[in-house]
Design a protein around this motif. Structure first.
Motif, PDB file in Angstrom:
ATOM      1  N   ALA A 136      -5.754   4.910  -1.783  1.00  0.00           N
ATOM      2  CA  ALA A 136      -5.098   3.634  -2.055  1.00  0.00           C
ATOM      3  C   ALA A 136      -5.915   2.877  -3.100  1.00  0.00           C
ATOM      4  CB  ALA A 136      -5.006   2.813  -0.778  1.00  0.00           C
ATOM      5  N   GLU A 137      -5.230   2.140  -3.955  1.00  0.00           N
ATOM      6  CA  GLU A 137      -5.920   1.286  -4.919  1.00  0.00           C
ATOM      7  C   GLU A 137      -6.751   0.263  -4.144  1.00  0.00           C
ATOM      8  OE1 GLU A 137      -6.118   1.552  -8.110  1.00  0.00           O
ATOM      9  OE2 GLU A 137      -4.497   2.927  -8.597  1.00  0.00           O
ATOM     10  N   ALA A 138      -7.829  -0.193  -4.753  1.00  0.00           N
ATOM     11  CA  ALA A 138      -8.778  -1.084  -4.069  1.00  0.00           C
ATOM     12  C   ALA A 138      -8.095  -2.282  -3.409  1.00  0.00           C
ATOM     13  CB  ALA A 138      -9.854  -1.549  -5.046  1.00  0.00           C
ATOM     14  N   GLN A 139      -7.140  -2.912  -4.104  1.00  0.00           N
ATOM     15  CA  GLN A 139      -6.508  -4.109  -3.548  1.00  0.00           C
ATOM     16  C   GLN A 139      -5.590  -3.798  -2.367  1.00  0.00           C
ATOM     17  OE1 GLN A 139      -5.799  -2.825  -6.599  1.00  0.00           O
ATOM     18  NE2 GLN A 139      -3.707  -3.242  -7.216  1.00  0.00           N
ATOM     19  N   LYS A 165       0.688 -11.175   0.292  1.00  0.00           N
ATOM     20  CA  LYS A 165      -0.169 -10.297  -0.514  1.00  0.00           C
ATOM     21  C   LYS A 165      -0.050  -8.838  -0.090  1.00  0.00           C
ATOM     22  CE  LYS A 165      -3.704 -13.784  -1.265  1.00  0.00           C
ATOM     23  NZ  LYS A 165      -5.099 -14.159  -1.006  1.00  0.00           N
ATOM     24  N   PHE A 166       0.647  -8.588   1.013  1.00  0.00           N
ATOM     25  CA  PHE A 166       0.666  -7.250   1.596  1.00  0.00           C
ATOM     26  C   PHE A 166       2.024  -6.566   1.578  1.00  0.00           C
ATOM     27  CE2 PHE A 166      -2.358  -9.890   4.208  1.00  0.00           C
ATOM     28  CZ  PHE A 166      -3.493  -9.523   3.497  1.00  0.00           C
ATOM     29  N   VAL A 167       3.094  -7.353   1.425  1.00  0.00           N
ATOM     30  CA  VAL A 167       4.457  -6.808   1.444  1.00  0.00           C
ATOM     31  C   VAL A 167       5.286  -7.476   0.347  1.00  0.00           C
ATOM     32  CG1 VAL A 167       4.438  -6.238   3.923  1.00  0.00           C
ATOM     33  CG2 VAL A 167       5.228  -8.484   3.185  1.00  0.00           C
ATOM     34  N   GLY A 186       0.825  -1.207   0.000  1.00  0.00           N
ATOM     35  CA  GLY A 186       0.000   0.000   0.000  1.00  0.00           C
ATOM     36  C   GLY A 186       0.856   1.253   0.000  1.00  0.00           C
ATOM     37  N   HIS A 187       1.885   1.281   0.841  1.00  0.00           N
ATOM     38  CA  HIS A 187       2.817   2.412   0.846  1.00  0.00           C
ATOM     39  C   HIS A 187       3.475   2.569  -0.529  1.00  0.00           C
ATOM     40  CE1 HIS A 187       3.365   1.515   5.372  1.00  0.00           C
ATOM     41  NE2 HIS A 187       2.722   2.667   5.306  1.00  0.00           N
ATOM     42  N   LEU A 188       3.929   1.454  -1.085  1.00  0.00           N
ATOM     43  CA  LEU A 188       4.623   1.516  -2.371  1.00  0.00           C
ATOM     44  C   LEU A 188       3.699   1.984  -3.486  1.00  0.00           C
ATOM     45  CD1 LEU A 188       6.809  -1.682  -1.995  1.00  0.00           C
ATOM     46  CD2 LEU A 188       7.610   0.702  -2.030  1.00  0.00           C
ATOM     47  N   ASP A 189       2.427   1.646  -3.412  1.00  0.00           N
ATOM     48  CA  ASP A 189       1.450   2.129  -4.383  1.00  0.00           C
ATOM     49  C   ASP A 189       1.333   3.655  -4.307  1.00  0.00           C
ATOM     50  OD1 ASP A 189      -0.818   2.018  -6.247  1.00  0.00           O
ATOM     51  OD2 ASP A 189      -2.037   2.467  -4.475  1.00  0.00           O
ATOM     52  N   ILE A 190       1.231   4.189  -3.103  1.00  0.00           N
ATOM     53  CA  ILE A 190       1.141   5.644  -2.931  1.00  0.00           C
ATOM     54  C   ILE A 190       2.431   6.310  -3.406  1.00  0.00           C
ATOM     55  CG2 ILE A 190       0.933   7.528  -1.238  1.00  0.00           C
ATOM     56  CD1 ILE A 190      -1.722   6.015  -1.744  1.00  0.00           C
ATOM     57  N   ILE A 191       3.573   5.734  -3.102  1.00  0.00           N
ATOM     58  CA  ILE A 191       4.859   6.291  -3.539  1.00  0.00           C
ATOM     59  C   ILE A 191       4.933   6.314  -5.063  1.00  0.00           C
ATOM     60  CG2 ILE A 191       7.363   5.871  -3.592  1.00  0.00           C
ATOM     61  CD1 ILE A 191       7.006   4.769  -0.658  1.00  0.00           C
TER      62      ILE A 191
END
Length: 165
Positions: free
Chosen positions: A124-127, A148-150, A16-21
Motif C-alpha cells: 500500500a502507498e504510505a498514505q 481521508k480513508f474512503v 487503500g483498496h482502490l489504490d491496490i486496484i
C-alpha cells in the motif's frame, strides 16, 4: 489475456483498496474483484451492498485504465474462486509486517492447492498503510472523520448505516 483476482471482504471499500486496484490494473488485462461472503466477520454491509459499492467505486477506474474490472462474490476457497474466474494471478495488498506473515502462509497453502496460480503482493502507498475497514468503521461509530480513508460516496453510505447522515 492476463486475469487477476483481488479478493477481500470490502466492508466497506477504502482508498487503500482502490489504490491496490488501480496499481493492479497495470499488471493485468482483466481484474476480478472477489467480494468474500465470509459470515464469520459479521460484515456491516450485506453482500449486495458491498458488491454495489465496489462496482460503483471501480467504474471510473476501469475507464481510466482501460482494464476490464468485474466484481465477483464468492464463498468458496480462494484458489477455487481464482479457477472459477480463470485468474492466473491473485493480487494481495500489504500494509505491514503482520499482513506479510499471514499472507506468506496463505501463499504456501495456495501453491500446494494449485501451483499454476501466482500470488503478487502490492505494498500500500504510505498514505494508505494504516487504513483498515475495521478501523474506518470504528472511527465512524465514534463520530470521527473518515473522509481521508474512503470516497465521499462510501463515507455517506457508512454514515447512513450508522444513523449519522
Amino acid at each position: 489475456m492476463r486475469v487477476g483476482l483481488y479478493p477481500g471482504t470490502f466492508d466497506p471499500i477504502t482508498l487503500g483498496h482502490l489504490d491496490i486496484i488501480r496499481r493492479a490494473c497495470v499488471l493485468v488485462d482483466r481484474l476480478v474483484i472477489g467480494v468474500a461472503i465470509n459470515r464469520d466477520k459479521g460484515p456491516m454491509f450485506d453482500l449486495e451492498e458491498r458488491v454495489e459499492m465496489v462496482e460503483a467505486e471501480c467504474a471510473a477506474l476501469a475507464t481510466q485504465t482501460g482494464v476490464e474490472i468485474l466484481v465477483h462474490p464468492f464463498e468458496n476457497l480462494l484458489i477455487d474462486c481464482a479457477r472459477d474466474v480463470d485468474a492466473q494471478i491473485i493480487v494481495r495488498g500489504l500494509r505491514a509486517v503482520a499482513d506479510f506473515e499471514y499472507e506468506y502462509q496463505m501463499v504456501g497453502m495456495n501453491r500446494q492447492l494449485d501451483d499454476g496460480i501466482e500470488t503478487v503482493f502490492l505494498m500500500a502507498e504510505a498514505q494508505h498503510q494504516a487504513i483498515a475497514s475495521k478501523l474506518v468503521k470504528e472511527i465512524a461509530r465514534l463520530d470521527g472523520d473518515i473522509s481521508k480513508f474512503v470516497t465521499p460516496r462510501v463515507n455517506s453510505q457508512l454514515l447512513a448505516r450508522l444513523g449519522k447522515a
